[in-house]
Design an enzyme around this catalytic site. Structure first.
Site, short mmCIF file in Angstrom:
data_model
loop_
_atom_site.label_atom_id
_atom_site.label_comp_id
_atom_site.label_asym_id
_atom_site.label_seq_id
_atom_site.Cartn_x
_atom_site.Cartn_y
_atom_site.Cartn_z
CD GLU A 87 -27.95 -30.29 13.45
OE1 GLU A 87 -27.19 -31.26 13.26
OE2 GLU A 87 -28.81 -30.27 14.34
CG ASP A 147 -36.13 -29.85 22.81
OD1 ASP A 147 -35.17 -29.04 22.78
OD2 ASP A 147 -36.06 -30.99 22.33
CD GLU A 158 -34.78 -29.50 14.77
OE1 GLU A 158 -34.09 -30.06 15.65
OE2 GLU A 158 -34.47 -29.52 13.56
CG HIS A 203 -32.88 -28.73 20.18
ND1 HIS A 203 -34.05 -29.43 20.33
CD2 HIS A 203 -32.53 -28.86 18.88
CE1 HIS A 203 -34.39 -29.97 19.17
NE2 HIS A 203 -33.49 -29.63 18.27
CG ASN A 247 -33.51 -26.21 11.03
OD1 ASN A 247 -34.20 -25.36 11.58
ND2 ASN A 247 -33.39 -27.45 11.49
C1 XIL Z 1 -33.34 -36.06 16.27
C2 XIL Z 1 -34.54 -36.95 16.50
O1 XIL Z 1 -35.41 -36.31 17.40
C3 XIL Z 1 -34.11 -38.30 17.04
O2 XIL Z 1 -35.21 -39.19 17.06
C4 XIL Z 1 -33.00 -38.88 16.18
O3 XIL Z 1 -32.53 -40.06 16.79
C5 XIL Z 1 -31.86 -37.91 16.01
O4 XIL Z 1 -32.37 -36.71 15.46
N1 XIL Z 1 -31.44 -31.47 15.21
C6 XIL Z 1 -32.25 -31.84 14.15
C7 XIL Z 1 -33.18 -32.97 14.32
O5 XIL Z 1 -32.25 -31.18 13.12
O6 XIL Z 1 -33.34 -33.71 13.12
C8 XIL Z 1 -32.73 -33.91 15.41
O7 XIL Z 1 -33.76 -34.89 15.60
C9 XIL Z 1 -32.46 -33.14 16.68
C10 XIL Z 1 -31.36 -32.14 16.47
#
Ligand code: XIL
Length: 299
Positions: free
Chosen positions: A127, A237, A235, A206, A169
């Site tokens: 990020e 969702d 990741e 996401h 990432n």
């Molecule tokens: C999130 C986790 O799911 C949570 O449990 C935590 O509180 C915050 O981080 N991007 C990422 C992940 O790279 O590491 C994040 O995970 C979600 C967004």
């Protein structure tokens, strides 16, 4: 095939999930996770605050809990994440300049040494780009150490564990028309041209009403792959868990030979960091949702 992992393996890919160490004593959770997935990402346990809570004092207790569960159950592990503006321990948040730069290097070396040879892909940098239309880097203490912090992280990582695939990432880089996507694309192209070691790009994926899935995601994956890096959906969702959207994402990965696999960001909706969006493949009782069947049929 009858599970996500086995179905993905038919094309040489994996299907993974984020695992939270605190849930490993929940047998409904571990039964689903063990049955369906063949790759694991620690949801929080390999982050900077977890692995180096005090400067120079590494702690792999929780990370190893996730790692050992995964390996004992025959799964591969993605490492997440080594250099990030968020989830920094207090000591790191208070550093800047050369001291922070050296602390980042030491952190990468310390964590990668512990897991050397054991991690298939590492999210080396997470990020680092700003949202919005500028395509700029995100302001952070790491960015303020100098624009070259990302390539320093990757060069450090290559030496620390030459066997790991090194990934950049990020989120909101799935839509090909977005400035952030183009900015990351330009960085990866530059790295490849200059020989900065980068092997893969992780698309967090996401998807929600603010950053919805767009069918040009496939163009994005293909375009990055054409630069000579692997791609992965890291990741996933989806707000509301539309079965159609889950199938589209799956098909986008399958359409790109360099797409290594898909990771969903949790097992059941109730395990999700965005539980209120019910964005995952299993409901809170552990039942398969329509999106599950849709993904399985697409694989
Ligand atoms: C999130 C986790 O799911 C949570 O449990 C935590 O509180 C915050 O981080 N991007 C990422 C992940 O790279 O590491 C994040 O995970 C979600 C967004």
């Amino acid at each position: 095939e009858s599970t996500l992992g086995a179905a993905a393996a038919q094309s040489g890919r994996y299907f993974g999930t984020a695992i939270a160490s605190g849930r490993l004593n929940d047998s409904v959770y571990t039964t689903i996770a063990n049955r369906e997935f063949n790759s694991v990402t620690a949801e929080n346990e390999m982050k900077i605050d977890a692995t180096e809570p005090q400067q120079g004092q590494f702690n792999f207790t929780a990370g190893d809990r996730v790692y050992n569960w995964a390996v004992q159950n025959g799964k591969q592990v993605r490492g997440h994440t080594l250099a990030w503006h968020a989830q920094q321990p207090e000591w790191m948040r208070n550093l800047s300049g050369g001291a922070l730069r050296q602390a980042m290097i030491n952190h990468i070396n310390g964590v990668m040494a512990h897991y050397r040879g054991k991690i298939v892909q590492w999210d080396v940098v997470n990020e680092a780009f700003d949202d919005g239309s500028s395509g700029a880097r995100r302001d952070s203490n790491l960015q303020r150490t100098g624009n070259d912090w990302i390539e320093v992280a990757f060069r450090t990582a290559r030496t620390a564990d030459p066997a790991a695939k090194l990934c950049y990432n990020d989120y909101n880089i799935e839509n090909w028309t977005w400035a952030k996507t183009q900015a990351v694309y330009n960085m990866v192209r530059d790295f490849k041209q200059r020989g900065v070691p980068i092997d893969c790009v992780g698309f967090q994926s996401h998807f929600n009403s603010g950053s919805p899935y767009n069918s040009n995601f496939r163009t994005t994956l293909q375009s990055f792959a054409a630069l000579g890096v692997d791609v992965a959906i890291t990741e996933l969702d989806i707000q509301g868990a539309s079965a159609t959207t889950y199938a589209n994402v799956t098909n986008d990965c399958l359409a790109v030979s360099r797409c290594l696999g898909i990771t969903v960001w949790g097992v059941r909706d109730t395990d999700s960091w965005r539980a209120e969006q019910t964005p995952l493949l299993f409901d809170g009782n552990g039942n398969k949702k329509a999106a599950y069947t849709s993904v399985l049929n697409a694989l």
